[in-house]
Design an enzyme around this catalytic site. Structure first.
Site, mmCIF file in Angstrom:
data_model
loop_
_atom_site.group_PDB
_atom_site.id
_atom_site.type_symbol
_atom_site.label_atom_id
_atom_site.label_comp_id
_atom_site.label_asym_id
_atom_site.label_seq_id
_atom_site.Cartn_x
_atom_site.Cartn_y
_atom_site.Cartn_z
ATOM 1 N N THR A 67 0.854 -0.991 -0.015
ATOM 2 C CA THR A 67 -0.114 0.009 0.042
ATOM 3 C C THR A 67 0.868 1.244 -0.149
ATOM 4 O OG1 THR A 67 -1.763 -0.996 1.274
ATOM 5 C CG2 THR A 67 -1.803 1.146 1.230
ATOM 6 N N ARG A 68 1.742 1.625 1.117
ATOM 7 C CA ARG A 68 2.353 2.548 0.982
ATOM 8 C C ARG A 68 3.672 2.705 0.259
ATOM 9 N NH1 ARG A 68 -0.358 1.353 5.052
ATOM 10 N NH2 ARG A 68 0.479 -0.845 4.924
ATOM 11 N N THR A 69 4.205 1.550 0.137
ATOM 12 C CA THR A 69 5.375 1.674 -0.896
ATOM 13 C C THR A 69 4.691 1.984 -2.423
ATOM 14 O OG1 THR A 69 6.470 -0.092 0.547
ATOM 15 C CG2 THR A 69 7.227 0.203 -1.950
ATOM 16 N N ARG A 117 10.520 -4.315 -4.837
ATOM 17 C CA ARG A 117 9.955 -5.091 -3.687
ATOM 18 C C ARG A 117 9.956 -6.206 -3.959
ATOM 19 N NH1 ARG A 117 6.871 -3.087 0.778
ATOM 20 N NH2 ARG A 117 5.264 -4.563 1.681
ATOM 21 N N HIS A 144 15.204 -2.742 4.531
ATOM 22 C CA HIS A 144 14.095 -1.709 4.211
ATOM 23 C C HIS A 144 14.398 -0.166 4.348
ATOM 24 C CE1 HIS A 144 10.135 -0.803 2.957
ATOM 25 N NE2 HIS A 144 9.424 -1.454 4.213
ATOM 26 N N GLN A 147 12.016 2.930 4.461
ATOM 27 C CA GLN A 147 11.405 2.846 5.781
ATOM 28 C C GLN A 147 12.117 3.519 6.818
ATOM 29 O OE1 GLN A 147 8.019 1.701 6.365
ATOM 30 N NE2 GLN A 147 8.337 2.892 8.196
ATOM 31 N N ASN A 176 13.672 -6.998 8.654
ATOM 32 C CA ASN A 176 14.434 -6.361 7.826
ATOM 33 C C ASN A 176 14.111 -4.840 8.058
ATOM 34 O OD1 ASN A 176 11.607 -6.250 7.417
ATOM 35 N ND2 ASN A 176 11.825 -6.709 5.178
ATOM 36 N N ASP A 240 6.431 -4.364 14.794
ATOM 37 C CA ASP A 240 6.055 -4.529 13.377
ATOM 38 C C ASP A 240 5.149 -5.819 13.380
ATOM 39 O OD1 ASP A 240 6.073 -4.541 10.503
ATOM 40 O OD2 ASP A 240 8.231 -5.345 10.291
ATOM 41 N N CYS A 280 5.277 0.582 11.049
ATOM 42 C CA CYS A 280 5.391 0.769 9.513
ATOM 43 C C CYS A 280 4.178 0.255 8.996
ATOM 44 C CB CYS A 280 6.747 0.129 8.913
ATOM 45 S SG CYS A 280 6.718 -1.538 8.980
ATOM 46 N N LEU A 281 2.948 -0.255 9.522
ATOM 47 C CA LEU A 281 2.117 -0.915 8.915
ATOM 48 C C LEU A 281 2.272 -1.800 7.811
ATOM 49 C CD1 LEU A 281 0.072 2.576 8.691
ATOM 50 C CD2 LEU A 281 0.232 0.993 10.810
ATOM 51 N N ARG A 307 6.556 8.301 4.151
ATOM 52 C CA ARG A 307 7.008 7.306 2.869
ATOM 53 C C ARG A 307 7.234 8.154 1.840
ATOM 54 N NH1 ARG A 307 7.022 1.820 3.588
ATOM 55 N NH2 ARG A 307 7.983 2.022 1.489
#
Length: 329
Positions: A67-69, A117, A144, A147, A176, A240, A280-281, A307
């Site tokens: 989602t965020r990435t 990713r 990561h 992040q 990570n 996390d 970080c969700l 992000r």
């Protein structure tokens, strides 16, 4: 400082470990810089930045959902005038009818950089070895870095005016996210305490890298299996997922192993009175209770937004400035 992943002069963003302290600080500074521009709605600045990669394409090779990435990477590419091209595992031949080598050679010949990713760190190394453009590690099973950039920006925004050295406490798995976050925090002069369940240890190469930073910057890395001890006096509590993507088959055993590692009010009461909570969700209830996750100390949604600016900083340095940290404009 960068790891030699290939034989050409391309600089990739693989891990915070590969960056000098000053280089990492510059990335956080650039993220903050672009956040200020983005929030200003200054059309002159928007137009100036939009020309930097106008007519170019940025590829997103994602073998894991996100989602965020995805949103942050596509938004950052668009900000600089590039066209983002999402290449999910169902969209291209990678791993089906085509090798990593062939895919990398073809994709990199047509784009300005590749955000990847992926599952394995070996996949990242393979991309770097054969790519003719910068690879930005957007997550693998070992690192990561994007992040970590956004996390340090978020901490700076909320706790940057504190006079005392900050203590970052991680409660959860050795994964990570904490690999890069621990190094990032220590490079910026923060102490880090990591509490993992019995039987789970940090990778030794991360501990070794952290020890080098510790000697250089006078920072501390504490490794423990006691979540309460680690939480004492923490300025930031972080966790996390306990069950990573692909590990769902082991969920029941994992949750049993992580008993006592949920961040709840009991652990929060041990932290600094003005602590912040980060994640970080996506978040699951076994990791943190609602009262902490949605409470007044939580900065998870500021963290998520940042992000975008971390991705902007990565494109700025590694694509527009060709991996050089000098003469950034």
């Amino acid at each position: 400082m960068t790891t030699d992943y290939n034989n050409n002069n391309i600089r990739h963003l693989i891990s915070i470990k590969d960056l000098s302290d000053e280089e990492f600080k510059i990335l956080v500074d650039r993220a903050q810089h672009y956040k200020q521009i983005f929030k200003s709605n200054d059309t002159t600045e928007f137009q100036k930045n939009h020309l930097k990669l106008l007519g170019r394409t940025i590829a997103l090779i994602f073998t894991k959902r996100s989602t965020r990435t995805r949103i942050s990477t596509e938004g950052a590419a668009t900000f600089f005038g590039a066209q983002p091209m999402f290449l999910g595992k169902e969209d291209i031949q990678l791993g089906v009818n085509e090798s990593f080598y062939d895919t990398t050679k073809v994709v990199s010949s047509m784009v300005s950089c590749i955000f990847a990713r992926v599952n394995s760190h070996d996949d990242i190394k393979a991309l770097c070895k054969d790519s003719s453009v910068p690879i930005i590690n957007s997550l693998c099973d070992t690192y990561h870095p994007l992040q970590a950039i956004c996390d340090m920006l978020t901490i700076r925004e909320h706790l940057g005016d504190k006079k005392d050295k900050l203590k970052i406490t991680w409660i959860g798995d050795a994964n990570n996210v904490i690999n890069d976050m621990a190094l990032a925090a220590m490079k910026l002069g923060m102490d880090v305490s990591i509490a993992t369940p019995n039987g789970i240890e940090m990778d030794q190469f991360i501990v070794d890298a952290a020890s080098e930073v510790s000697k250089r910057n006078g920072t501390k890395l504490e490794l423990t299996h006691d979540s309460k001890a680690a939480s004492k006096g923490a300025n930031v509590l972080v966790t996390d997922t306990f069950v990573s993507m692909g590990e769902e088959y082991a969920k029941e055993a994992k949750l049993k192993q992580f008993s006592g590692f949920q961040i709840n009010q009991e652990l929060a009461d041990l932290a600094d009175d003005d602590f912040r909570f980060m994640h970080c969700l996506p978040r699951h209830h076994e990791e943190v209770t609602d009262d902490v996750f949605y409470g007044k100390h939580s900065i998870v949604f500021d963290e998520a937004e940042n992000r975008l600016y971390a991705a902007m900083a990565a494109i700025d340095v590694f694509v527009i400035n060709k991996g050089s940290f000098n003469d950034l404009k």
